[in-house]
Scaffold this motif. Structure first.
Motif, PDB file in Angstrom:
ATOM      1  N   LEU A  35       4.196 -31.775  53.337  1.00 36.79           N
ATOM      2  CA  LEU A  35       3.138 -30.483  53.758  1.00 36.79           C
ATOM      3  C   LEU A  35       1.972 -30.347  53.566  1.00 36.79           C
ATOM      4  CD1 LEU A  35       5.819 -27.729  54.995  1.00 36.79           C
ATOM      5  CD2 LEU A  35       4.891 -30.164  56.344  1.00 36.79           C
ATOM      6  N   ALA A  36       0.730 -30.081  54.687  1.00 35.40           N
ATOM      7  CA  ALA A  36      -0.862 -29.548  54.132  1.00 35.40           C
ATOM      8  C   ALA A  36      -0.544 -28.525  54.417  1.00 35.40           C
ATOM      9  CB  ALA A  36      -1.970 -30.531  55.686  1.00 35.40           C
ATOM     10  N   GLU A  37      -1.670 -27.169  53.632  1.00 34.93           N
ATOM     11  CA  GLU A  37      -2.138 -26.037  54.310  1.00 34.93           C
ATOM     12  C   GLU A  37      -1.167 -26.029  55.887  1.00 34.93           C
ATOM     13  OE1 GLU A  37      -4.858 -23.845  52.408  1.00 34.93           O
ATOM     14  OE2 GLU A  37      -4.130 -24.855  49.909  1.00 34.93           O
ATOM     15  N   ARG A  38      -1.063 -24.541  56.156  1.00 32.64           N
ATOM     16  CA  ARG A  38      -0.635 -24.127  57.421  1.00 32.64           C
ATOM     17  C   ARG A  38       0.247 -25.025  58.492  1.00 32.64           C
ATOM     18  NH1 ARG A  38      -1.151 -18.944  57.425  1.00 32.64           N
ATOM     19  NH2 ARG A  38      -3.220 -18.142  56.160  1.00 32.64           N
ATOM     20  N   GLN A  39       0.542 -26.053  58.084  1.00 31.71           N
ATOM     21  CA  GLN A  39       1.412 -27.100  58.141  1.00 31.71           C
ATOM     22  C   GLN A  39       2.862 -26.712  58.653  1.00 31.71           C
ATOM     23  OE1 GLN A  39       1.441 -31.019  56.939  1.00 31.71           O
ATOM     24  NE2 GLN A  39       3.202 -31.732  59.274  1.00 31.71           N
ATOM     25  N   THR A  40       3.611 -26.508  59.783  1.00 28.21           N
ATOM     26  CA  THR A  40       4.616 -25.953  60.637  1.00 28.21           C
ATOM     27  C   THR A  40       6.373 -26.843  60.595  1.00 28.21           C
ATOM     28  OG1 THR A  40       3.715 -24.222  61.422  1.00 28.21           O
ATOM     29  CG2 THR A  40       6.141 -24.803  61.539  1.00 28.21           C
ATOM     30  N   LEU A  41       7.079 -27.152  59.825  1.00 31.22           N
ATOM     31  CA  LEU A  41       8.406 -28.132  59.949  1.00 31.22           C
ATOM     32  C   LEU A  41       9.276 -27.551  60.983  1.00 31.22           C
ATOM     33  CD1 LEU A  41       9.372 -30.629  58.563  1.00 31.22           C
ATOM     34  CD2 LEU A  41      10.323 -29.108  56.686  1.00 31.22           C
ATOM     35  N   PRO A  42       9.364 -27.935  61.542  1.00 33.14           N
ATOM     36  CA  PRO A  42      10.616 -27.606  62.307  1.00 33.14           C
ATOM     37  C   PRO A  42      12.000 -28.344  61.861  1.00 33.14           C
ATOM     38  CG  PRO A  42       9.409 -29.191  63.490  1.00 33.14           C
ATOM     39  CD  PRO A  42       8.710 -29.067  62.368  1.00 33.14           C
ATOM     40  N   LEU A  43      12.859 -27.470  61.367  1.00 35.92           N
ATOM     41  CA  LEU A  43      13.881 -27.534  60.980  1.00 35.92           C
ATOM     42  C   LEU A  43      15.128 -27.507  61.570  1.00 35.92           C
ATOM     43  CD1 LEU A  43      13.771 -26.232  57.363  1.00 35.92           C
ATOM     44  CD2 LEU A  43      13.673 -28.812  57.778  1.00 35.92           C
ATOM     45  N   ALA A 125      -7.495 -27.360  48.743  1.00 37.69           N
ATOM     46  CA  ALA A 125      -6.221 -27.553  50.011  1.00 37.69           C
ATOM     47  C   ALA A 125      -5.865 -28.454  48.864  1.00 37.69           C
ATOM     48  CB  ALA A 125      -6.601 -27.968  50.956  1.00 37.69           C
ATOM     49  N   TYR A 126      -4.202 -27.637  48.991  1.00 36.28           N
ATOM     50  CA  TYR A 126      -4.064 -28.622  48.116  1.00 36.28           C
ATOM     51  C   TYR A 126      -1.716 -29.218  48.781  1.00 36.28           C
ATOM     52  CZ  TYR A 126      -4.920 -26.313  43.849  1.00 36.28           C
ATOM     53  OH  TYR A 126      -5.829 -25.722  42.981  1.00 36.28           O
ATOM     54  N   PRO A 127      -1.824 -29.484  49.218  1.00 35.45           N
ATOM     55  CA  PRO A 127      -0.960 -30.306  49.910  1.00 35.45           C
ATOM     56  C   PRO A 127       0.507 -30.219  49.015  1.00 35.45           C
ATOM     57  CG  PRO A 127      -1.822 -32.438  49.082  1.00 35.45           C
ATOM     58  CD  PRO A 127      -2.701 -31.328  48.711  1.00 35.45           C
ATOM     59  N   VAL A 128       1.402 -30.030  49.668  1.00 32.65           N
ATOM     60  CA  VAL A 128       2.883 -29.628  49.169  1.00 32.65           C
ATOM     61  C   VAL A 128       4.145 -30.717  49.031  1.00 32.65           C
ATOM     62  CG1 VAL A 128       4.102 -28.151  50.569  1.00 32.65           C
ATOM     63  CG2 VAL A 128       4.445 -28.129  47.764  1.00 32.65           C
ATOM     64  N   THR A 129       5.026 -30.901  48.405  1.00 36.24           N
ATOM     65  CA  THR A 129       5.854 -32.188  48.486  1.00 36.24           C
ATOM     66  C   THR A 129       7.736 -30.984  47.919  1.00 36.24           C
ATOM     67  OG1 THR A 129       4.842 -33.342  48.392  1.00 36.24           O
ATOM     68  CG2 THR A 129       7.293 -34.268  47.984  1.00 36.24           C
ATOM     69  N   PHE A 130       8.064 -30.531  48.825  1.00 30.05           N
ATOM     70  CA  PHE A 130       9.731 -29.459  48.036  1.00 30.05           C
ATOM     71  C   PHE A 130      10.688 -31.050  49.279  1.00 30.05           C
ATOM     72  CE2 PHE A 130       8.306 -28.558  52.100  1.00 30.05           C
ATOM     73  CZ  PHE A 130       9.240 -28.571  52.917  1.00 30.05           C
ATOM     74  N   ASN A 131      11.809 -31.079  47.977  1.00 31.32           N
ATOM     75  CA  ASN A 131      13.005 -31.921  48.661  1.00 31.32           C
ATOM     76  C   ASN A 131      14.151 -30.573  49.029  1.00 31.32           C
ATOM     77  OD1 ASN A 131      12.947 -33.858  47.800  1.00 31.32           O
ATOM     78  ND2 ASN A 131      12.838 -33.883  45.633  1.00 31.32           N
ATOM     79  N   MET A 132      14.501 -30.899  49.917  1.00 30.95           N
ATOM     80  CA  MET A 132      16.222 -29.646  50.543  1.00 30.95           C
ATOM     81  C   MET A 132      17.414 -31.047  50.263  1.00 30.95           C
ATOM     82  SD  MET A 132      16.625 -28.228  54.559  1.00 30.95           S
ATOM     83  CE  MET A 132      15.033 -27.860  53.634  1.00 30.95           C
ATOM     84  N   TYR A 133      17.761 -30.070  49.266  1.00 31.33           N
ATOM     85  CA  TYR A 133      18.797 -30.272  49.289  1.00 31.33           C
ATOM     86  C   TYR A 133      20.600 -29.673  49.296  1.00 31.33           C
ATOM     87  CZ  TYR A 133      16.237 -32.279  45.086  1.00 31.33           C
ATOM     88  OH  TYR A 133      15.767 -33.329  44.223  1.00 31.33           O
TER      89      TYR A 133
END
Length: 135
Positions: A35-43, A125-133
């Protein structure tokens, strides 16, 4: 007639409860997100995660520091109209919430952190990568 109404009411209530529980028990998919800053992820219909940005207190490249600092990623999870803030930091346990239905969010350990900035420079600006387990 009264016992029949009672049985009908109980079976209707049971069906509503079981139907509600089955939708709550569905697992969220295991996945990797960037995700980029201020980006929303609908789960889900009512569940979203917004990446708010990063707080970088790491020692700049051209400075001497007593404390190395750390890079903290800030998020907001929304379930309907209720918001909950959480943070992810490399090397620390991830984030779990009942709203995630047994899943855990952790920073991706294969993605290197962004380079440290220079003293006096505006933070990037820092993008972030994360995992959902799934647990």
């Amino acid at each position: 007639m009264r016992p029949l109404l009672r049985v009908l009411a109980l079976s209707t209530a049971s069906a509503l409860l079981l139907g509600g529980c089955s939708s709550l028990q569905e697992r969220l998919p295991e996945a990797r997100y960037t995700l980029a800053e201020r980006q929303t992820l609908p789960l889900d219909d009512r569940l979203t995660i917004t990446y708010e940005g990063a707080e970088d207190s790491r020692c700049p490249d051209n400075a001497r520091c007593i404390w190395p600092g750390r890079l903290v990623y800030r998020f907001t999870m929304r379930v309907g109209s209720v918001a909950q803030a959480f943070y992810l930091v490399q090397g620390q346990p991830g984030y779990m919430s009942p709203a995630l239905r047994g899943s855990r969010i952790e920073l991706d350990h294969l993605t290197p952190p962004p380079p440290r900035g220079m003293a006096g420079a505006a933070p990037g600006a820092y993008p972030v990568t994360f995992n959902m387990y799934a647990q």
